[in-house]
Design a protein around this motif. Structure first.
Motif, short mmCIF file in Angstrom:
data_model
loop_
_atom_site.label_atom_id
_atom_site.label_comp_id
_atom_site.label_asym_id
_atom_site.label_seq_id
_atom_site.Cartn_x
_atom_site.Cartn_y
_atom_site.Cartn_z
N LEU A 190 0.83 -1.21 0.00
CA LEU A 190 0.00 0.00 0.00
C LEU A 190 0.87 1.25 0.00
O LEU A 190 0.59 2.23 -0.72
CB LEU A 190 -0.91 -0.02 1.22
CG LEU A 190 -2.12 0.92 1.20
CD1 LEU A 190 -3.12 0.46 0.16
CD2 LEU A 190 -2.78 0.97 2.57
N VAL A 191 1.93 1.25 0.79
CA VAL A 191 2.84 2.40 0.84
C VAL A 191 3.56 2.58 -0.49
O VAL A 191 3.67 3.69 -1.02
CB VAL A 191 3.84 2.22 2.00
CG1 VAL A 191 4.89 3.32 1.95
CG2 VAL A 191 3.12 2.24 3.33
N MET A 192 4.07 1.49 -1.06
CA MET A 192 4.76 1.57 -2.34
C MET A 192 3.79 1.96 -3.46
O MET A 192 4.14 2.71 -4.37
CB MET A 192 5.43 0.24 -2.66
CG MET A 192 6.56 -0.13 -1.73
SD MET A 192 7.90 1.10 -1.74
CE MET A 192 8.45 0.94 -3.43
N GLY A 193 2.58 1.46 -3.39
CA GLY A 193 1.58 1.81 -4.40
C GLY A 193 1.17 3.26 -4.34
O GLY A 193 0.82 3.85 -5.37
N ALA A 194 1.22 3.86 -3.15
CA ALA A 194 0.88 5.28 -3.02
C ALA A 194 1.84 6.13 -3.84
O ALA A 194 1.44 7.11 -4.49
CB ALA A 194 0.92 5.69 -1.55
N PRO B 218 3.70 -2.21 -7.62
CA PRO B 218 2.40 -2.25 -6.94
C PRO B 218 1.64 -0.94 -7.09
O PRO B 218 2.20 0.14 -6.88
CB PRO B 218 2.78 -2.49 -5.47
CG PRO B 218 4.15 -1.92 -5.34
CD PRO B 218 4.83 -2.14 -6.68
N THR B 219 0.42 -1.01 -7.53
CA THR B 219 -0.47 0.15 -7.58
C THR B 219 -1.77 -0.23 -6.89
O THR B 219 -2.12 -1.41 -6.80
CB THR B 219 -0.77 0.59 -9.03
OG1 THR B 219 -1.43 -0.48 -9.72
CG2 THR B 219 0.52 0.92 -9.78
N TRP B 220 -2.49 0.76 -6.43
CA TRP B 220 -3.71 0.47 -5.68
C TRP B 220 -4.76 -0.20 -6.56
O TRP B 220 -5.48 -1.10 -6.11
CB TRP B 220 -4.26 1.77 -5.09
CG TRP B 220 -3.38 2.32 -4.00
CD1 TRP B 220 -2.33 1.68 -3.41
CD2 TRP B 220 -3.49 3.59 -3.38
NE1 TRP B 220 -1.77 2.49 -2.45
CE2 TRP B 220 -2.45 3.66 -2.40
CE3 TRP B 220 -4.33 4.68 -3.53
CZ2 TRP B 220 -2.26 4.79 -1.61
CZ3 TRP B 220 -4.15 5.81 -2.74
CH2 TRP B 220 -3.12 5.85 -1.79
N GLY B 221 -4.85 0.22 -7.80
CA GLY B 221 -5.82 -0.41 -8.70
C GLY B 221 -5.50 -1.88 -8.95
O GLY B 221 -6.40 -2.73 -8.96
N LEU C 258 -10.10 1.73 0.56
CA LEU C 258 -10.17 2.83 1.51
C LEU C 258 -9.09 3.87 1.25
O LEU C 258 -9.32 5.08 1.40
CB LEU C 258 -10.05 2.30 2.94
CG LEU C 258 -11.25 1.51 3.48
CD1 LEU C 258 -10.96 1.00 4.88
CD2 LEU C 258 -12.51 2.37 3.48
N ALA C 259 -7.91 3.41 0.83
CA ALA C 259 -6.83 4.35 0.51
C ALA C 259 -7.21 5.24 -0.66
O ALA C 259 -6.96 6.46 -0.64
CB ALA C 259 -5.55 3.58 0.20
N ILE C 260 -7.82 4.67 -1.69
CA ILE C 260 -8.26 5.47 -2.85
C ILE C 260 -9.31 6.48 -2.43
O ILE C 260 -9.28 7.65 -2.83
CB ILE C 260 -8.77 4.55 -3.96
CG1 ILE C 260 -7.62 3.70 -4.52
CG2 ILE C 260 -9.41 5.35 -5.08
CD1 ILE C 260 -8.08 2.62 -5.49
N ILE C 261 -10.27 6.02 -1.61
CA ILE C 261 -11.35 6.92 -1.17
C ILE C 261 -10.79 8.07 -0.34
O ILE C 261 -11.12 9.25 -0.58
CB ILE C 261 -12.40 6.13 -0.37
CG1 ILE C 261 -13.12 5.13 -1.27
CG2 ILE C 261 -13.40 7.08 0.28
CD1 ILE C 261 -14.06 4.21 -0.52
N LEU C 262 -9.93 7.76 0.62
CA LEU C 262 -9.38 8.81 1.48
C LEU C 262 -8.50 9.78 0.71
O LEU C 262 -8.54 11.00 0.94
CB LEU C 262 -8.58 8.17 2.62
CG LEU C 262 -9.39 7.40 3.67
CD1 LEU C 262 -8.47 6.73 4.68
CD2 LEU C 262 -10.37 8.32 4.38
#
Length: 236
Positions: A26-30, A181-184, A206-210
């Protein structure tokens, strides 16, 4: 032995179907999501604002021709246009940035045209032309500084849409390379194991929404700060 583990002290957000730590991905995808989103918004800013202003500065016929082409681009939905461009350019972060830039460039061109016509009717522009200023001279020294605020505001407003579009493209497998890694892509991978590992899909969603909500609030704050009529509205 670490496949689809729930959140715990070792893996704060659990693991996915391959035993990878969800929090780390998640961190790397951000980073990837933000880089592509900001890059797409920047390309759209330069391309849409630049082409729109150049066409406007060369007169009515250039404006009509340029904005007729922009209207054709704008007729397609953003995601569909980005998909077509990525199919033509190939997958990867670079093509995604270019595709997002072209897909969202018309918004900046429209904003540039509206502000250009508003400012061009003011007295300081007429005075500059009276003193012998040419089209490009007036555009560079007088109109461009006053157009910058509106274009920056539009960039802040469109940035969340760039992020969401990048996530959609990654979900469809057309975003960055598979080893990034990407969130999608995290949502797409975890969707096959949602019944046994719901945390793996819930975290990127939730990461995409926030992120989009935060960027939308930031864009609204920028819009209010750069609104040229805010002082007038405060007057009694």
């Amino acid at each position: 032995m670490a496949l689809n583990q729930p959140p715990g002290p070792v893996h704060w957000l659990g693991t996915d179907h391959m035993g990878r730590d969800v929090f780390s991905r998640l961190v790397m995808g951000a980073r990837t999501t933000l880089e592509v989103g900001f890059g797409g918004a920047l390309v759209a800013f330069v391309l849409g604002g630049g082409l729109g202003l150049v066409a406007l500065s060369f007169g009515r016929w250039a404006e009509r021709g340029m904005f007729a082409a922009i209207d054709l681009v704008r007729a397609l939905p953003d995601v569909l246009l980005a998909l077509l461009l990525i199919v033509a350019l190939g997958a990867g972060a670079g093509p995604v940035v270019i595709a997002l830039g072209i897909a969202f460039a018309p918004f900046f061109a429209y904003v540039a045209r509206a502000i250009f016509h508003r400012e061009a009717a003011k007295d300081y522009v007429a005075a500059a032309r009276l003193f012998g200023g040419g089209r490009l001279h007036v555009l560079r020294l007088h109109l461009a500084p006053n157009l910058a605020g509106g274009l920056v505001t539009q960039a802040a407003i469109l940035l969340p849409r760039c992020v969401v579009t990048e996530s959609v493209l990654s979900f469809l497998g057309l975003g960055s390379s598979p080893d990034e890694p990407t969130w999608g892509r995290m949502v797409a991978d975890a969707s096959h194991y949602i019944e046994i590992s719901p945390h793996a899909i819930l975290a990127p969603v939730l990461a995409i929404i926030l992120l989009t909500l935060s960027l939308s609030i930031l864009g609204e704050a920028v819009r209010r700060a750069l609104d040229p009529l805010r002082e007038t509205a405060r007057e009694p």
